[in-house]
Design a protein around this motif. Structure first.
Motif, PDB file in Angstrom:
ATOM      1  N   ILE A  91       5.813  60.468 -12.899  1.00 56.35           N
ATOM      2  CA  ILE A  91       6.252  59.077 -12.919  1.00 56.35           C
ATOM      3  C   ILE A  91       7.086  58.815 -11.675  1.00 56.35           C
ATOM      4  N   SER A  92       7.450  57.568 -11.439  1.00 58.94           N
ATOM      5  CA  SER A  92       8.248  57.248 -10.257  1.00 58.94           C
ATOM      6  C   SER A  92       9.712  57.616 -10.485  1.00 58.94           C
ATOM      7  N   PRO A  93      10.460  57.834  -9.412  1.00 61.98           N
ATOM      8  CA  PRO A  93      11.898  58.097  -9.558  1.00 61.98           C
ATOM      9  C   PRO A  93      12.634  56.942 -10.251  1.00 61.98           C
ATOM     10  N   VAL A  94      12.226  55.706  -9.986  1.00 61.73           N
ATOM     11  CA  VAL A  94      12.864  54.554 -10.635  1.00 61.73           C
ATOM     12  C   VAL A  94      12.626  54.616 -12.142  1.00 61.73           C
ATOM     13  N   HIS A  95      11.387  54.928 -12.531  1.00 62.67           N
ATOM     14  CA  HIS A  95      11.086  55.029 -13.965  1.00 62.67           C
ATOM     15  C   HIS A  95      11.822  56.212 -14.588  1.00 62.67           C
ATOM     16  N   THR A  96      11.974  57.305 -13.848  1.00 61.67           N
ATOM     17  CA  THR A  96      12.728  58.456 -14.342  1.00 61.67           C
ATOM     18  C   THR A  96      14.152  58.035 -14.671  1.00 61.67           C
ATOM     19  N   ASN A  97      14.754  57.238 -13.798  1.00 63.50           N
ATOM     20  CA  ASN A  97      16.106  56.752 -14.051  1.00 63.50           C
ATOM     21  C   ASN A  97      16.153  55.937 -15.346  1.00 63.50           C
ATOM     22  N   ARG A  98      15.161  55.077 -15.543  1.00 56.64           N
ATOM     23  CA  ARG A  98      15.095  54.272 -16.772  1.00 56.64           C
ATOM     24  C   ARG A  98      14.960  55.169 -18.001  1.00 56.64           C
ATOM     25  N   VAL A  99      14.114  56.187 -17.906  1.00 56.39           N
ATOM     26  CA  VAL A  99      13.885  57.085 -19.038  1.00 56.39           C
ATOM     27  C   VAL A  99      15.155  57.874 -19.352  1.00 56.39           C
ATOM     28  N   LEU A 100      15.855  58.341 -18.320  1.00 53.57           N
ATOM     29  CA  LEU A 100      17.115  59.048 -18.552  1.00 53.57           C
ATOM     30  C   LEU A 100      18.123  58.146 -19.255  1.00 53.57           C
ATOM     31  N   LYS A 101      18.186  56.882 -18.857  1.00 54.70           N
ATOM     32  CA  LYS A 101      19.090  55.932 -19.519  1.00 54.70           C
ATOM     33  C   LYS A 101      18.665  55.704 -20.965  1.00 54.70           C
ATOM     34  N   LEU A 102      17.356  55.607 -21.214  1.00 52.62           N
ATOM     35  CA  LEU A 102      16.852  55.426 -22.573  1.00 52.62           C
ATOM     36  C   LEU A 102      17.213  56.623 -23.450  1.00 52.62           C
ATOM     37  N   LEU A 103      17.006  57.833 -22.944  1.00 51.18           N
ATOM     38  CA  LEU A 103      17.364  59.033 -23.703  1.00 51.18           C
ATOM     39  C   LEU A 103      18.865  59.085 -23.954  1.00 51.18           C
ATOM     40  N   GLY A 104      19.645  58.587 -22.990  1.00 57.86           N
ATOM     41  CA  GLY A 104      21.092  58.504 -23.174  1.00 57.86           C
ATOM     42  C   GLY A 104      21.465  57.508 -24.263  1.00 57.86           C
ATOM     43  N   ARG A 105      20.835  56.326 -24.249  1.00 51.17           N
ATOM     44  CA  ARG A 105      21.121  55.317 -25.289  1.00 51.17           C
ATOM     45  C   ARG A 105      20.752  55.828 -26.678  1.00 51.17           C
ATOM     46  N   LYS A 106      19.704  56.655 -26.750  1.00 51.43           N
ATOM     47  CA  LYS A 106      19.294  57.227 -28.033  1.00 51.43           C
ATOM     48  C   LYS A 106      20.157  58.427 -28.422  1.00 51.43           C
ATOM     49  N   LYS A 107      21.099  58.763 -27.557  1.00 54.36           N
ATOM     50  CA  LYS A 107      22.010  59.902 -27.771  1.00 54.36           C
ATOM     51  C   LYS A 107      21.252  61.232 -27.908  1.00 54.36           C
ATOM     52  N   LEU A 108      20.183  61.360 -27.120  1.00 53.43           N
ATOM     53  CA  LEU A 108      19.392  62.589 -27.110  1.00 53.43           C
ATOM     54  C   LEU A 108      19.769  63.493 -25.941  1.00 53.43           C
ATOM     55  N   VAL A 109      20.001  62.885 -24.771  1.00 49.89           N
ATOM     56  CA  VAL A 109      20.310  63.634 -23.548  1.00 49.89           C
ATOM     57  C   VAL A 109      21.254  62.811 -22.699  1.00 49.89           C
ATOM     58  N   GLU A 110      22.201  63.484 -22.081  1.00 43.17           N
ATOM     59  CA  GLU A 110      23.037  62.841 -21.066  1.00 43.17           C
ATOM     60  C   GLU A 110      22.876  63.620 -19.772  1.00 43.17           C
ATOM     61  N   TRP A 111      22.553  62.908 -18.700  1.00 43.82           N
ATOM     62  CA  TRP A 111      22.392  63.500 -17.374  1.00 43.82           C
ATOM     63  C   TRP A 111      23.594  63.056 -16.558  1.00 43.82           C
ATOM     64  N   ARG A 112      24.463  63.980 -16.219  1.00 42.30           N
ATOM     65  CA  ARG A 112      25.588  63.598 -15.364  1.00 42.30           C
ATOM     66  C   ARG A 112      25.973  64.772 -14.467  1.00 42.30           C
ATOM     67  N   SER A 113      26.198  64.396 -13.246  1.00 44.44           N
ATOM     68  CA  SER A 113      26.578  65.386 -12.229  1.00 44.44           C
ATOM     69  C   SER A 113      25.663  66.603 -12.265  1.00 44.44           C
ATOM     70  N   ARG A 114      24.385  66.333 -12.390  1.00 41.73           N
ATOM     71  CA  ARG A 114      23.367  67.378 -12.398  1.00 41.73           C
ATOM     72  C   ARG A 114      23.557  68.380 -13.534  1.00 41.73           C
ATOM     73  N   ARG A 115      24.098  67.910 -14.630  1.00 40.35           N
ATOM     74  CA  ARG A 115      24.182  68.701 -15.850  1.00 40.35           C
ATOM     75  C   ARG A 115      23.468  67.926 -16.951  1.00 40.35           C
ATOM     76  N   VAL A 116      22.671  68.645 -17.718  1.00 41.05           N
ATOM     77  CA  VAL A 116      21.981  68.060 -18.859  1.00 41.05           C
ATOM     78  C   VAL A 116      22.783  68.418 -20.101  1.00 41.05           C
ATOM     79  N   GLU A 117      23.342  67.402 -20.746  1.00 39.08           N
ATOM     80  CA  GLU A 117      24.079  67.576 -21.998  1.00 39.08           C
ATOM     81  C   GLU A 117      23.166  67.176 -23.143  1.00 39.08           C
ATOM     82  N   ILE A 118      23.061  68.046 -24.131  1.00 36.73           N
ATOM     83  CA  ILE A 118      22.203  67.781 -25.292  1.00 36.73           C
ATOM     84  C   ILE A 118      23.094  67.806 -26.530  1.00 36.73           C
ATOM     85  N   PRO A 119      23.434  66.630 -27.060  1.00 34.99           N
ATOM     86  CA  PRO A 119      24.343  66.575 -28.208  1.00 34.99           C
ATOM     87  C   PRO A 119      23.791  67.263 -29.460  1.00 34.99           C
TER      88      PRO A 119
END
Length: 187
Positions: free
Chosen positions: A129-157
């Motif tokens: 997928i495109s990098p722009v869409h990747t950003n959207r997907v990361l935000k979606l996964l964050g809103r669903k509280k499935l994954v948080e991507w920050r400072s190149r760390r993947v947090e999985i609650p």
């Protein structure tokens, strides 16, 4: 391992993590258009058998490890192919589950996540997928509280919830057949 497509875009088709081997499972990969490159700083060790002696005779344990590696790569590539078309949110969730399991096995993931020193463009090239869409997907996964991507760390609650969402079954990583094919659940 990656390939540059005719339009100039890159598609990452395999990841080699610390401690894993790459034994050139594609004979003369250059002719087929595939390359091996590093996304992060790494150290590489080349292992060669004695000239004229089959690797299995040179060191049976190394030969066995390399053979296991080939099967792991084949299984993983097949799993990545099965994920094509599933929806980019589930593809990325599946990739994070796979990385979590593989990195945990070598001591590079803790209970809540792992360091992933790659870019969103690299993630995009892994799932097509495109990098722009990747950003959207990361935000979606964050809103669903499935994954948080920050400072190149993947947090999985909640890894169980992420695995259920991605329909992730790690059987392909160890060669065992799955008991049941998991179905994705809504998050």
């Amino acid at each position: 391992m990656y390939r540059i497509l005719p339009d100039g875009s890159r598609r990452i088709v395999s990841l080699i993590l610390p401690g894993e081997s790459f034994c050139g499972q594609i004979p003369d990969s250059r002719r087929q258009g595939y390359s091996v490159g590093a996304l992060t700083t790494c150290r590489v060790m080349r292992v060669f058998p004695r000239p004229g002696s089959p690797l299995a005779e040179w060191n049976p344990k190394v030969a066995e490890a390399l053979q296991r590696d080939v099967f792991l790569r084949m299984n993983t590539m097949q799993e990545w192919l099965c994920n094509v078309g599933r929806g980019s949110d589930r593809q990325l969730a599946h990739l994070f589950c796979e990385l979590f399991v593989r990195l945990q096995a070598i001591g590079f993931a803790d209970e809540t996540g792992f360091e992933l020193d790659i870019t969103q463009t690299d993630l995009a090239d892994m799932i097509g997928i495109s990098p722009v869409h990747t950003n959207r997907v990361l935000k979606l996964l964050g809103r669903k509280k499935l994954v948080e991507w920050r400072s190149r760390r993947v947090e999985i609650p909640d890894i169980g919830r992420l695995k259920a969402f991605a329909a992730f079954a790690p059987h392909y990583l160890n060669g065992a057949a799955p008991a049941l094919s998991p179905r994705p659940v809504e998050a």
